[in-house]
Scaffold this active site. Structure first.
Site: not given
Ligand code: AQP
Length: 321
Positions: A110, A192, A189
């Site tokens: 991040k 967001k 992957k």
């Molecule tokens: N691409 C993915 N494949 C499988 N699982 C995923 N998760 C997120 N992206 C994938 C799973 O979603 C759950 C919620 O995750 P979060 O709220 O922590 O969101 P995140 O991982 O932060 O989602 P993003 O889109 O990847 O956000 P950013 O860009 O901010 O880091 C988790 O169980 C996660 O594993």
């Protein structure tokens, strides 16, 4: 068995969130006592616009319910409605070695993508450990990207138990092989912050446009296409039937079909897959009081359990008699 998982209101929900975490969580709500929460305290580490945070939290609640979270089976609540979680996070942080957090990929990832290197972002796994341990969770359905954070939770729980006796039970991650890492439009992957997402409730035109824009190689129409690491096939497997997937994989292998046609089939399957959820979402949108009631009742139940665990923790560490 107690199942727990959270999801950040840091933007609109995408297929990675759905297949990686929401769908397994929805299936697991039949198997035990489920606790699912909107991780708004976590989202504060990256969302700086208060109006956006409120909107994302609300939308997340509506969308998760539309996707099948059943509030009569699962306790659904906002993380910030249970203040004990920040108290527990502090207690856990007093025994968490710096080195454990310094090794976490998510923080490095991040900050390398431009997010401010705040203490909150660094300490994110400690708050996550508090989320999990506060509800005495046995199973935590997550995507593969969260595996390391689950290991941190276990390490912290072991440390507390060594110091203060058997305070916590150790949770297990539940990572589904078929959707452990859902690929985004560029093949990385879906995330967001990579700007490569396909949202669950994308409108038809945007969904078509996004899918038609999936990055592909320059293999000619008539030639066989590589199936390994194909984003189109990876996503199709999630939204199509096994038979449809097998036919597309075969068409990749024999050649003669262009990527444009594969993308059209992917769009059709994705649109169809989320059809019933779109309908349910419309019904929920028409009844805002329902969502408020679900979250209020969820918070009350979550607080009751949290307070019971916190009483034990406070006593164990010497904050209470
Ligand atoms: N691409 C993915 N494949 C499988 N699982 C995923 N998760 C997120 N992206 C994938 C799973 O979603 C759950 C919620 O995750 P979060 O709220 O922590 O969101 P995140 O991982 O932060 O989602 P993003 O889109 O990847 O956000 P950013 O860009 O901010 O880091 C988790 O169980 C996660 O594993």
């Amino acid at each position: 068995m107690r199942i727990l998982s959270g999801i950040q209101p840091s933007g609109k929900l995408h297929l990675g969130n759905y297949f990686g975490m929401m769908r397994p969580a929805i299936e697991l709500q039949e198997e035990g006592e489920a606790f699912y929460f909107i991780a708004d305290l976590h989202a504060l580490t990256t969302v700086r616009d208060p109006t956006a945070l409120r909107e994302y939290s609300r939308e997340l609640a509506i969308d998760f319910l539309a996707c099948g979270l059943d509030p009569s089976r699962a306790c659904f609540f906002r993380q910030s409605d249970v203040p004990a979680v920040t108290e527990l996070a502090w207690i856990l942080s007093t025994v968490t070695p710096m080195g454990l957090l310094e090794r976490c990929h998510s923080y490095k990832d991040k900050t390398s993508r431009g997010f401010a290197a705040s203490h909150g972002l660094f300490a994110y796994p400690v708050l996550m450990a508090a989320d999990i341990l506060l509800y005495e969770s046995d199973l935590v359905p997550v995507g593969r990207d969260q595996k390391q954070h689950l290991e941190v939770t276990r390490d912290i729980a072991i440390k507390i138990n060594e110091l203060y006796g058997e305070v916590f039970k150790l949770p297990e991650p539940s990572i589904r092989g078929d959707a452990a890492t859902v690929p985004g439009l560029d093949g990385a992957k879906m995330s967001k912050s990579y700007g490569n997402t396909i949202e669950i409730f994308e409108d038809e035109k945007t969904l078509r446009k996004k899918i038609m824009g999936i990055q592909t190689d320059s293999t000619p129409v008539e030639a066989p296409k590589p199936t390994d690491d194909s984003t189109i096939l990876g996503l199709y497997k999630l939204v199509a039937s096994p038979g449809e997937y097998a036919s597309m994989a075969e068409a990749f292998r024999v050649g003669g079909t262009g990527y444009g046609d594969f993308k059209k089939a992917l769009f059709a399957a994705a649109w169809r897959h989320f059809g019933p959820m779109r309908e349910k979402r419309e019904a929920i949108l028409a009844d805002p009081a329902f969502v408020d009631a679900v979250l209020r009742e969820g918070a009350a139940k979550a607080n009751t359990i949290a307070e019971k665990v916190m009483a034990r923790v406070r006593k164990a560490v010497g904050l209470a008699g």
